[in-house]
Design a protein around this motif. Structure first.
Motif, PDB file in Angstrom:
ATOM      1  N   LYS A 187       0.856  -1.227  -0.081  1.00 17.96           N
ATOM      2  CA  LYS A 187      -0.054   0.015  -0.006  1.00 17.96           C
ATOM      3  C   LYS A 187       0.948   1.120  -0.065  1.00 17.96           C
ATOM      4  O   LYS A 187       1.879   1.367   0.836  1.00 17.96           O
ATOM      5  CB  LYS A 187      -0.861   0.026   1.391  1.00 17.96           C
ATOM      6  CG  LYS A 187      -1.659   1.191   1.371  1.00 17.96           C
ATOM      7  CD  LYS A 187      -2.745   1.595   0.126  1.00 17.96           C
ATOM      8  CE  LYS A 187      -3.344   2.887   0.412  1.00 17.96           C
ATOM      9  NZ  LYS A 187      -4.152   3.066  -1.107  1.00 17.96           N
ATOM     10  N   TYR A 208       0.793   5.451  -0.510  1.00 18.04           N
ATOM     11  CA  TYR A 208       0.254   6.628  -0.215  1.00 18.04           C
ATOM     12  C   TYR A 208       1.057   7.633  -1.022  1.00 18.04           C
ATOM     13  O   TYR A 208       2.386   7.721  -0.749  1.00 18.04           O
ATOM     14  CB  TYR A 208       0.000   7.207   1.243  1.00 18.04           C
ATOM     15  CG  TYR A 208      -0.961   6.100   1.703  1.00 18.04           C
ATOM     16  CD1 TYR A 208      -2.229   6.463   1.790  1.00 18.04           C
ATOM     17  CD2 TYR A 208      -0.406   5.124   2.709  1.00 18.04           C
ATOM     18  CE1 TYR A 208      -3.345   5.549   2.373  1.00 18.04           C
ATOM     19  CE2 TYR A 208      -1.485   4.511   3.413  1.00 18.04           C
ATOM     20  CZ  TYR A 208      -2.741   4.560   3.337  1.00 18.04           C
ATOM     21  OH  TYR A 208      -3.578   3.865   3.943  1.00 18.04           O
ATOM     22  N   GLU A 241      -9.328   0.668   1.460  1.00  9.43           N
ATOM     23  CA  GLU A 241      -8.042   0.954   0.740  1.00  9.43           C
ATOM     24  C   GLU A 241      -7.750   0.234  -0.168  1.00  9.43           C
ATOM     25  O   GLU A 241      -7.789  -1.218   0.194  1.00  9.43           O
ATOM     26  CB  GLU A 241      -6.952   1.310   1.837  1.00  9.43           C
ATOM     27  CG  GLU A 241      -7.023   2.224   2.870  1.00  9.43           C
ATOM     28  CD  GLU A 241      -6.767   3.760   2.543  1.00  9.43           C
ATOM     29  OE1 GLU A 241      -6.650   3.797   1.341  1.00  9.43           O
ATOM     30  OE2 GLU A 241      -7.004   4.606   3.486  1.00  9.43           O
ATOM     31  N   SER A 284      -3.851   0.541   7.808  1.00  9.03           N
ATOM     32  CA  SER A 284      -3.973   0.476   6.290  1.00  9.03           C
ATOM     33  C   SER A 284      -4.125  -1.118   5.952  1.00  9.03           C
ATOM     34  O   SER A 284      -5.041  -1.423   5.102  1.00  9.03           O
ATOM     35  CB  SER A 284      -2.711   1.023   5.832  1.00  9.03           C
ATOM     36  OG  SER A 284      -2.367   2.332   5.811  1.00  9.03           O
TER      37      SER A 284
END
Length: 343
Positions: free
Chosen positions: A9, A11, A55, A46
């Motif tokens: 993940k 960002y 997400e 997350s």
């Protein structure tokens, strides 16, 4: 039941990218209560939000009952999410709705008949012990009661999975215990699989079957709760275990030990199950010419199994201490030498 395969993940974009999850792989079995523990910023939230795609991972697969939910169409994903309930740290209740209205909301959005909604909400409020609070508003409830409303709401669509994102961190210890007991009852009565994110190791101890330790977006250790408490391997796992089994020796005691002229060695001894009721140290003191000094001791229960943790100073000749340690090994009791300043 829940399988994450090499989940990443990220960002941000360009030079501002932050990789929150770094190739996370884990497998939560059906009916299991699985804990993920880590400090703030480790990537816990997350991770749990990737399970229901609140997400979206940058790469990797999320499999729910063998279904790759990232490959689902939007309408199919909405149906899949009905099978995944979620409990939040700050409860996320609608202040303008009563307790009844908050629990009924998922059913109303699913356009269920009015009588069915009424029956289901009453059933759930009775289950969580709030049947007399149906007409109350969130501001009239305690923190524990608000979380029970959140749990009832999460159960409204009959999910097979329950995600708990720091569900007890806003609660006092007594209320936390009651909420954890309720989650155990949910698993027992409904067979629901629970994935629990927390930074509280006492929560892991009290409710989880297995645990993964998350640090800087990576799983650094994964074990049964019993094995992790018995023998944590990484420094971060040891730190978490120490928050529950606080067995550090005070500096003043360390100094007194170091001033002794006699030969001595300090060990951690872990007892499990029936071994916790055996007079091992008494036997050692009688059988060998050693003095046994207990520097720290706790006994608790992990997954229904009695668990004892002792830090013991053995004093005597080197030969006699070695004989005593060998005897302990023969009893199939876990023992490991430690330094006074590194217990």
């Amino acid at each position: 039941m829940i399988v994450l395969e090499n989940i990443r993940k990220i960002y941000g974009s360009g030079t501002e990218q932050v990789e929150a999850l770094k190739s996370i792989t884990l497998n939560v079995k059906k009916g299991e209560i699985y804990g993920v523990v880590g400090f703030s910023g480790a990537g816990k939230s997350s991770l749990i939000r990737c399970v229901n795609l609140l997400e979206k991972p940058a790469s990797g697969k999320v499999l729910i009952n063998g279904v790759d939910i990232q490959a689902l169409k939007p309408s199919e994903l909405r149906q899949q999410r009905k099978k995944i309930g979620m409990i939040f740290q700050q409860f996320n209740l609608l202040s303008s709705k009563t307790v009844f209205g908050n629990v009924a909301m998922p059913l109303m959005l699913d356009r269920r008949p009015g009588e069915e909604i009424k029956k289901k909400v009453h059933e759930l409020l009775t289950f969580v012990g709030l049947e007399d609070k149906a007409g109350h508003y969130p501001e009239q409830l305690s923190g524990g009661q608000k979380q029970r409303v959140g749990i009832a709401r999460a159960l409204a669509t009959n999910p097979s999975i329950l995600l708990c994102d720091e569900a007890t961190s806003a609660l006092d210890p007594e209320t936390t215990s009651s909420v954890l007991a309720l989650l155990k009852k949910i698993r027992a009565d409904y067979g629901i699989t629970i994935l629990m994110i927390t930074h509280e190791m006492n929560v892991i101890r009290d409710i989880c079957d297995r645990v993964a330790v998350l640090d800087d977006g990576r799983i650094v250790e994964e074990e049964s709760v019993l094995n992790l408490f018995s023998n944590p391997k990484t420094d971060i796992a040891k730190n978490f275990v120490r928050t529950v089994l606080n067995d550090e020796i005070p500096v003043s005691i360390q100094s007194l030990i170091n001033e002794q002229n006699q030969f001595h060695r300090i060990y951690r001894i872990v007892f499990k199950g029936e071994a916790t009721s055996q007079p091992l140290l008494s036997t050692i003191a009688k059988k060998f010419r050693v003095d046994v000094n207990v520097l720290h001791g706790t006994i608790t229960e992990l997954q229904g199994v009695p668990f004892g943790n002792l830090v013991v100073d053995f004093t005597g000749t080197a030969e006699e201490v070695e004989r005593a340690i060998f005897y302990i090994h023969q009893q199939q009791v876990w023992i490991k030498e430690v330094l006074p300043n590194a217990v």
